[in-house]
Write a protein that holds these residues in place. Structure first.
Motif, PDB file in Angstrom:
ATOM      1  N   GLY A   6       1.649   1.929  -9.144  1.00 27.83           N
ATOM      2  CA  GLY A   6       2.259   0.816  -9.870  1.00 27.83           C
ATOM      3  C   GLY A   6       3.724   1.006 -10.203  1.00 27.83           C
ATOM      4  O   GLY A   6       4.317   0.179 -10.895  1.00 27.83           O
ATOM      5  N   ALA A   7       4.333   2.094  -9.724  1.00 24.22           N
ATOM      6  CA  ALA A   7       5.742   2.346 -10.029  1.00 24.22           C
ATOM      7  C   ALA A   7       6.622   1.248  -9.457  1.00 24.22           C
ATOM      8  O   ALA A   7       6.317   0.651  -8.421  1.00 24.22           O
ATOM      9  CB  ALA A   7       6.165   3.702  -9.481  1.00 24.22           C
ATOM     10  N   ARG A   8       7.710   0.981 -10.150  1.00 28.93           N
ATOM     11  CA  ARG A   8       8.678  -0.032  -9.712  1.00 28.93           C
ATOM     12  C   ARG A   8       9.980   0.648  -9.315  1.00 28.93           C
ATOM     13  O   ARG A   8      10.200   1.823  -9.617  1.00 28.93           O
ATOM     14  CB  ARG A   8       8.906  -1.031 -10.837  1.00 28.93           C
ATOM     15  N   GLU A   9      10.828  -0.111  -8.666  1.00 26.58           N
ATOM     16  CA  GLU A   9      12.112   0.439  -8.234  1.00 26.58           C
ATOM     17  C   GLU A   9      12.895   0.998  -9.417  1.00 26.58           C
ATOM     18  O   GLU A   9      13.553   2.028  -9.300  1.00 26.58           O
ATOM     19  CB  GLU A   9      12.932  -0.632  -7.505  1.00 26.58           C
ATOM     20  N   GLU A  10      12.821   0.356 -10.566  1.00 19.77           N
ATOM     21  CA  GLU A  10      13.555   0.845 -11.744  1.00 19.77           C
ATOM     22  C   GLU A  10      13.051   2.231 -12.168  1.00 19.77           C
ATOM     23  O   GLU A  10      13.821   3.036 -12.705  1.00 19.77           O
ATOM     24  CB  GLU A  10      13.471  -0.145 -12.897  1.00 19.77           C
ATOM     25  N   ASP A  11      11.769   2.536 -11.937  1.00 17.58           N
ATOM     26  CA  ASP A  11      11.242   3.867 -12.234  1.00 17.58           C
ATOM     27  C   ASP A  11      11.880   4.912 -11.328  1.00 17.58           C
ATOM     28  O   ASP A  11      12.270   5.991 -11.776  1.00 17.58           O
ATOM     29  CB  ASP A  11       9.722   3.893 -12.075  1.00 17.58           C
ATOM     30  N   VAL A  12      11.977   4.585 -10.039  1.00 18.47           N
ATOM     31  CA  VAL A  12      12.608   5.497  -9.079  1.00 18.47           C
ATOM     32  C   VAL A  12      14.075   5.687  -9.453  1.00 18.47           C
ATOM     33  O   VAL A  12      14.580   6.815  -9.456  1.00 18.47           O
ATOM     34  CB  VAL A  12      12.466   4.968  -7.634  1.00 18.47           C
ATOM     35  N   ARG A  13      14.759   4.618  -9.803  1.00 21.35           N
ATOM     36  CA  ARG A  13      16.166   4.717 -10.201  1.00 21.35           C
ATOM     37  C   ARG A  13      16.343   5.583 -11.448  1.00 21.35           C
ATOM     38  O   ARG A  13      17.318   6.325 -11.563  1.00 21.35           O
ATOM     39  CB  ARG A  13      16.770   3.336 -10.419  1.00 21.35           C
ATOM     40  N   ARG A  14      15.400   5.507 -12.383  1.00 15.15           N
ATOM     41  CA  ARG A  14      15.478   6.325 -13.601  1.00 15.15           C
ATOM     42  C   ARG A  14      15.390   7.813 -13.243  1.00 15.15           C
ATOM     43  O   ARG A  14      16.173   8.634 -13.730  1.00 15.15           O
ATOM     44  CB  ARG A  14      14.366   5.931 -14.573  1.00 15.15           C
ATOM     45  N   VAL A  15      14.456   8.164 -12.362  1.00 12.90           N
ATOM     46  CA  VAL A  15      14.318   9.559 -11.936  1.00 12.90           C
ATOM     47  C   VAL A  15      15.557   9.992 -11.157  1.00 12.90           C
ATOM     48  O   VAL A  15      16.077  11.099 -11.371  1.00 12.90           O
ATOM     49  CB  VAL A  15      13.022   9.766 -11.127  1.00 12.90           C
ATOM     50  N   LEU A  16      16.057   9.136 -10.278  1.00 11.90           N
ATOM     51  CA  LEU A  16      17.279   9.475  -9.535  1.00 11.90           C
ATOM     52  C   LEU A  16      18.469   9.652 -10.469  1.00 11.90           C
ATOM     53  O   LEU A  16      19.319  10.524 -10.255  1.00 11.90           O
ATOM     54  CB  LEU A  16      17.578   8.399  -8.487  1.00 11.90           C
ATOM     55  N   GLY A  17      18.540   8.848 -11.511  1.00 15.57           N
ATOM     56  CA  GLY A  17      19.620   9.001 -12.496  1.00 15.57           C
ATOM     57  C   GLY A  17      19.548  10.343 -13.195  1.00 15.57           C
ATOM     58  O   GLY A  17      20.565  11.009 -13.422  1.00 15.57           O
ATOM     59  N   ASP A  25       0.812  -1.220   0.000  1.00 20.09           N
ATOM     60  CA  ASP A  25       0.000   0.000   0.000  1.00 20.09           C
ATOM     61  C   ASP A  25       0.847   1.273   0.000  1.00 20.09           C
ATOM     62  O   ASP A  25       0.320   2.362   0.253  1.00 20.09           O
ATOM     63  CB  ASP A  25      -0.923   0.021   1.221  1.00 20.09           C
ATOM     64  N   ASP A  26       2.130   1.156  -0.288  1.00 22.86           N
ATOM     65  CA  ASP A  26       3.040   2.296  -0.248  1.00 22.86           C
ATOM     66  C   ASP A  26       3.351   2.826  -1.639  1.00 22.86           C
ATOM     67  O   ASP A  26       3.265   2.098  -2.634  1.00 22.86           O
ATOM     68  CB  ASP A  26       4.369   1.913   0.409  1.00 22.86           C
ATOM     69  N   VAL A  27       3.717   4.093  -1.694  1.00 20.67           N
ATOM     70  CA  VAL A  27       4.263   4.704  -2.898  1.00 20.67           C
ATOM     71  C   VAL A  27       5.590   5.357  -2.517  1.00 20.67           C
ATOM     72  O   VAL A  27       5.806   5.712  -1.360  1.00 20.67           O
ATOM     73  CB  VAL A  27       3.306   5.759  -3.516  1.00 20.67           C
ATOM     74  N   TRP A  28       6.478   5.481  -3.484  1.00 20.83           N
ATOM     75  CA  TRP A  28       7.753   6.159  -3.250  1.00 20.83           C
ATOM     76  C   TRP A  28       7.570   7.662  -3.402  1.00 20.83           C
ATOM     77  O   TRP A  28       6.752   8.122  -4.205  1.00 20.83           O
ATOM     78  CB  TRP A  28       8.811   5.698  -4.246  1.00 20.83           C
ATOM     79  N   VAL A  29       8.367   8.398  -2.639  1.00 18.89           N
ATOM     80  CA  VAL A  29       8.397   9.852  -2.723  1.00 18.89           C
ATOM     81  C   VAL A  29       9.862  10.280  -2.774  1.00 18.89           C
ATOM     82  O   VAL A  29      10.655   9.888  -1.920  1.00 18.89           O
ATOM     83  CB  VAL A  29       7.707  10.515  -1.507  1.00 18.89           C
ATOM     84  N   VAL A  30      10.215  11.048  -3.799  1.00 18.69           N
ATOM     85  CA  VAL A  30      11.555  11.627  -3.906  1.00 18.69           C
ATOM     86  C   VAL A  30      11.433  13.099  -3.568  1.00 18.69           C
ATOM     87  O   VAL A  30      10.591  13.805  -4.138  1.00 18.69           O
ATOM     88  CB  VAL A  30      12.145  11.441  -5.321  1.00 18.69           C
ATOM     89  N   GLY A  31      12.234  13.543  -2.623  1.00 17.88           N
ATOM     90  CA  GLY A  31      12.230  14.947  -2.224  1.00 17.88           C
ATOM     91  C   GLY A  31      13.588  15.574  -2.448  1.00 17.88           C
ATOM     92  O   GLY A  31      14.615  14.902  -2.378  1.00 17.88           O
ATOM     93  N   ILE A  32      13.575  16.863  -2.741  1.00 16.58           N
ATOM     94  CA  ILE A  32      14.828  17.611  -2.902  1.00 16.58           C
ATOM     95  C   ILE A  32      14.718  18.868  -2.060  1.00 16.58           C
ATOM     96  O   ILE A  32      13.766  19.644  -2.209  1.00 16.58           O
ATOM     97  CB  ILE A  32      15.080  18.042  -4.365  1.00 16.58           C
ATOM     98  N   GLY A  33      15.672  19.057  -1.175  1.00 20.01           N
ATOM     99  CA  GLY A  33      15.753  20.286  -0.400  1.00 20.01           C
ATOM    100  C   GLY A  33      16.724  21.234  -1.072  1.00 20.01           C
ATOM    101  O   GLY A  33      17.834  20.853  -1.406  1.00 20.01           O
ATOM    102  N   TYR A  34      16.301  22.447  -1.317  1.00 23.58           N
ATOM    103  CA  TYR A  34      17.099  23.490  -1.951  1.00 23.58           C
ATOM    104  C   TYR A  34      17.731  23.017  -3.271  1.00 23.58           C
ATOM    105  O   TYR A  34      18.946  23.054  -3.440  1.00 23.58           O
ATOM    106  CB  TYR A  34      18.152  24.023  -0.977  1.00 23.58           C
TER     107      TYR A  34
END
Length: 97
Positions: free
Chosen positions: A68-79, A24-33
């Motif tokens: 429905g996001a997968r870890e590879e989606d998060v890695r793509r955004v982080l890249g 039931d979780d979703v990933w959240v990417v945050g950026i400070g400044y």
């Protein structure tokens, strides 16, 4: 679990580890400044919602991923962030949707 990386004048340092997301979780990417030309990174199809503060320059920005996001989606955004950010603090967390 929260994974944090500080970026100070260079693009190296986005988190290498991504916390596990429960059913039931979703990933959240945050950026400070955030600094640099990073905004396009949040236009990924796996991002359900992207927000940033109204102050200029922005003091924070977040991208909440689709259910429905997968870890590879998060890695793509982080890249993308790794290539685009010139400064800021990046976090990867999960939250119940």
């Amino acid at each position: 679990m929260v994974v944090v990386a500080l970026l100070a004048g260079c693009a190296a340092g986005v988190p290498a580890e991504i916390p596990e997301a429960g059913e039931d979780d979703v990933w959240v990417v945050g950026i400070g400044y955030p600094q640099g030309e990073w905004a396009g990174c949040f236009e990924d199809d796996s991002v359900a919602e992207a927000l940033m503060t109204a102050d200029m320059p922005a003091s924070s920005a977040t991208a909440t991923f689709t259910r429905g996001a997968r870890e590879e989606d998060v890695r793509r955004v982080l890249g993308c962030l790794d290539r685009s950010l010139t400064g800021g603090a990046v976090t990867v967390t999960t939250r119940s949707d």
